[in-house]
Design an enzyme around this catalytic site. Sequence first.
Site, PDB file in Angstrom:
ATOM      1  N   HIS A 187       0.897  -1.155   0.061  1.00 23.21           N
ATOM      2  CA  HIS A 187       0.032   0.133  -0.092  1.00 23.21           C
ATOM      3  C   HIS A 187       0.763   1.366   0.061  1.00 23.21           C
ATOM      4  CE1 HIS A 187      -3.676  -2.249   1.212  1.00 23.21           C
ATOM      5  NE2 HIS A 187      -3.809  -1.871   0.083  1.00 23.21           N
ATOM      6  N   ARG A 286      -4.926  -8.016 -15.299  1.00 26.64           N
ATOM      7  CA  ARG A 286      -4.625  -8.995 -14.596  1.00 26.64           C
ATOM      8  C   ARG A 286      -5.916  -9.269 -13.793  1.00 26.64           C
ATOM      9  NH1 ARG A 286       0.697  -6.672 -13.213  1.00 26.64           N
ATOM     10  NH2 ARG A 286       2.044  -8.663 -13.052  1.00 26.64           N
ATOM     11  N   ARG A 322      -5.891 -11.149 -19.094  1.00 23.26           N
ATOM     12  CA  ARG A 322      -5.341 -12.490 -18.875  1.00 23.26           C
ATOM     13  C   ARG A 322      -6.629 -13.230 -18.148  1.00 23.26           C
ATOM     14  NH1 ARG A 322      -0.344 -12.926 -15.160  1.00 23.26           N
ATOM     15  NH2 ARG A 322      -1.733 -11.983 -13.425  1.00 23.26           N
ATOM     16  N   ASN A 434       8.298 -12.331 -14.718  1.00 22.74           N
ATOM     17  CA  ASN A 434       8.580 -12.491 -13.388  1.00 22.74           C
ATOM     18  C   ASN A 434       8.542 -14.189 -12.988  1.00 22.74           C
ATOM     19  OD1 ASN A 434       8.055  -9.495 -13.241  1.00 22.74           O
ATOM     20  ND2 ASN A 434       5.879  -9.795 -12.722  1.00 22.74           N
ATOM     21  N   ARG A 445       9.689 -16.037  -6.000  1.00 17.95           N
ATOM     22  CA  ARG A 445       9.773 -14.844  -6.415  1.00 17.95           C
ATOM     23  C   ARG A 445       9.374 -13.718  -5.206  1.00 17.95           C
ATOM     24  NH1 ARG A 445       4.853 -13.940 -10.595  1.00 17.95           N
ATOM     25  NH2 ARG A 445       4.784 -11.776  -9.750  1.00 17.95           N
ATOM     26  N   CYS A 482       5.164  -8.673 -20.738  1.00 19.25           N
ATOM     27  CA  CYS A 482       4.471  -8.008 -19.640  1.00 19.25           C
ATOM     28  C   CYS A 482       4.673  -8.173 -18.015  1.00 19.25           C
ATOM     29  CB  CYS A 482       2.935  -8.373 -19.656  1.00 19.25           C
ATOM     30  SG  CYS A 482       2.682 -10.135 -19.418  1.00 19.25           S
TER      31      CYS A 482
HETATM   32  C1  PEP Z   1       4.850 -12.398 -14.766  1.00 21.80           C
HETATM   33  O1  PEP Z   1       4.661 -13.604 -14.312  1.00 21.80           O
HETATM   34  O2  PEP Z   1       5.848 -12.104 -15.365  1.00 21.80           O
HETATM   35  C2  PEP Z   1       3.259 -11.693 -15.049  1.00 21.80           C
HETATM   36  C3  PEP Z   1       3.244 -10.658 -15.461  1.00 21.80           C
HETATM   37  O3  PEP Z   1       2.422 -12.208 -14.467  1.00 21.80           O
HETATM   38  P1  PEP Z   1       2.111 -11.859 -12.745  1.00 21.80           P
HETATM   39  O4  PEP Z   1       3.291 -11.141 -12.160  1.00 21.80           O
HETATM   40  O5  PEP Z   1       0.901 -11.709 -12.550  1.00 21.80           O
HETATM   41  O6  PEP Z   1       2.600 -13.370 -12.230  1.00 21.80           O
HETATM   42 MG    MG Z   2       2.964 -14.638 -13.893  1.00 26.64          MG
END
Ligand code: PEP
Ligand code: MG
Length: 557
Positions: A187, A286, A322, A434, A445, A482
């Site tokens: 936040h 998303r 998505r 990501n 992650r 993305c």
């Molecule tokens: C990703 O994994 O790079 C992605 C864009 O999706 P998210 O971060 O929502 O898992």
């Molecule tokens: Mg992802």
Amino acid sequence: MTPSERVLQGIGVSAGGAVGPVALVVPPEPLPDEPRPEDPAAAKASIVAALDAAARGLEERAARLEGDAAEMVLMAAGMARDPGLVEGVDEQLAKGFGPARALHQAFEVFIDQLLALGGYFAERVSDVRDVSARAEAILLGRPLPGVPELTEPSIVVARDLAPAETALLDPALVLGIVTADGGRTSHTAILAAQRGIPAAVRVDGALDLAAGTLLALDGESGRVTVWPTSDTVEALQRRAALRAHVATLSGPGRTACGHPVALLANIGDVSDLPVGVEVEGVGLFRTEVVFLSAQHAPSVDEQVALYEEVFAHFEGRPVTVRTLDAGADKPLAFANLGEEPNPALGRRGYRLGVRIPALLADQLEALSIASRNCGALVKVMAPMVATPAEARDFVDAAHAVGLQQAGVMIEVPALALRAHDLFAHADFASLGTNDLAQYTMAADRMLGDLSDLLDPFQPAVLDLVAHACEGAASRGTPIGVCGESAGDPLMALVLTGLGVTSLSMAPSRVAMVRHALREHSLDTCRAMADAARAAQDATSARGAVAALASPALLELL
Ligand code: PEP
Ligand code: MG
């Protein structure tokens, strides 16, 4: 004598520069020793009254706010009214704890549950801690914890800031925010960016700073200079002026030689729609974000209304939606197949859609209806697809309901490796760097401690991106990125050199990436991609790319 200059590194989450003294948010005082309550019913009544007073205080604050800020403070008030919390208090009183300790322990149990869920939920922990500290202070008759009364423009330094605190900060007196905890989606980050207050989170050593220490904060790079020299302050001011100029540039994404790379926005809901930032469309909507706190699956009608609201803003432009990416770091109450030992490797994303077919079918139907009712160019893609066969099934299902542009995210290394087969089926693909980094490097992650391994400059991740781009190019199919890496100006150049055709990012990153593209030709981008892939590790890859970048870009980073 003024102490010598030193630098603390964090993550920049709200661009802009600030120079000023530290105003320290002092953590709440320790709880007093309390005897076992003689009358547990009376103790419970006093706790319930304190929770109620904390909730009312937050609701009064929310009434003075608007938009996201009001919503976040109301959400915090809702936590104080959660019946599960009172049940937890009963359990703690039964163990013999005094009222303040019982209340504190009940909140701690709640916090542990959120941390175990990870992701979005773990990032709500600072909100819960704030509600807990408020209710405890009320119960003990102590002053409310939080940001001290500011007497001069200052940089607020805290472990983390709760929404109620961040939302009420006066931009005239708060020059910047530095926190030791938090994350890119906490936040503090969201509200600071919304309110235009420069901010850095996860700043190592922030909690050792004394009140009054002079800081120079760079909210772009996340660099915090302690006792800055006049040269550092001047450099910060010069960068701020240059970035303000870059923010005024407009037009589609193009390299210096005119090669097009579409600049798109990542959004979670309508409140994330880019305001005052020119984008060519949405590269990642998303959809699960809207439903994170929903207890039941949304109906087709509810979804149609939501999607139409977003599509209405993008007449004639692409919006890439998505399908629900539920599970692991984004758990949804209504799309849950029970506990798994390793959720990141479990039934998440498209895998859930296959196992709960109505979920995917309803969403595709809603998207199909909404796309027919609007002028946006709707594209749909599935997350966490691992094989070309899964991609084919998804694309066929989307085409069958009239969604003409159907593709997948490439975020599982297996799919990147089989890209040539994948593009026999998909109309497009988007690299989720990501997760691609997480799965390539076998590094969670959510663990800040592994951020070196998760760096998208890791040559192994770049090799997979290159392979996916070759597969797309062999059929002339568009391929975007993305993941957050698309918003890193140097990485955006590397991705362009590898062959991606669009870059989708948080709207606040678009201006810098537009500028970076304009400063470099496609040939230079290709040379950067080669240099990065030839490097032995992420740090030297970044260094090799920076060595080929224009001084005008480097000055801004
Ligand atoms: C990703 O994994 O790079 C992605 C864009 O999706 P998210 O971060 O929502 O898992
Ligand atoms: Mg992802």
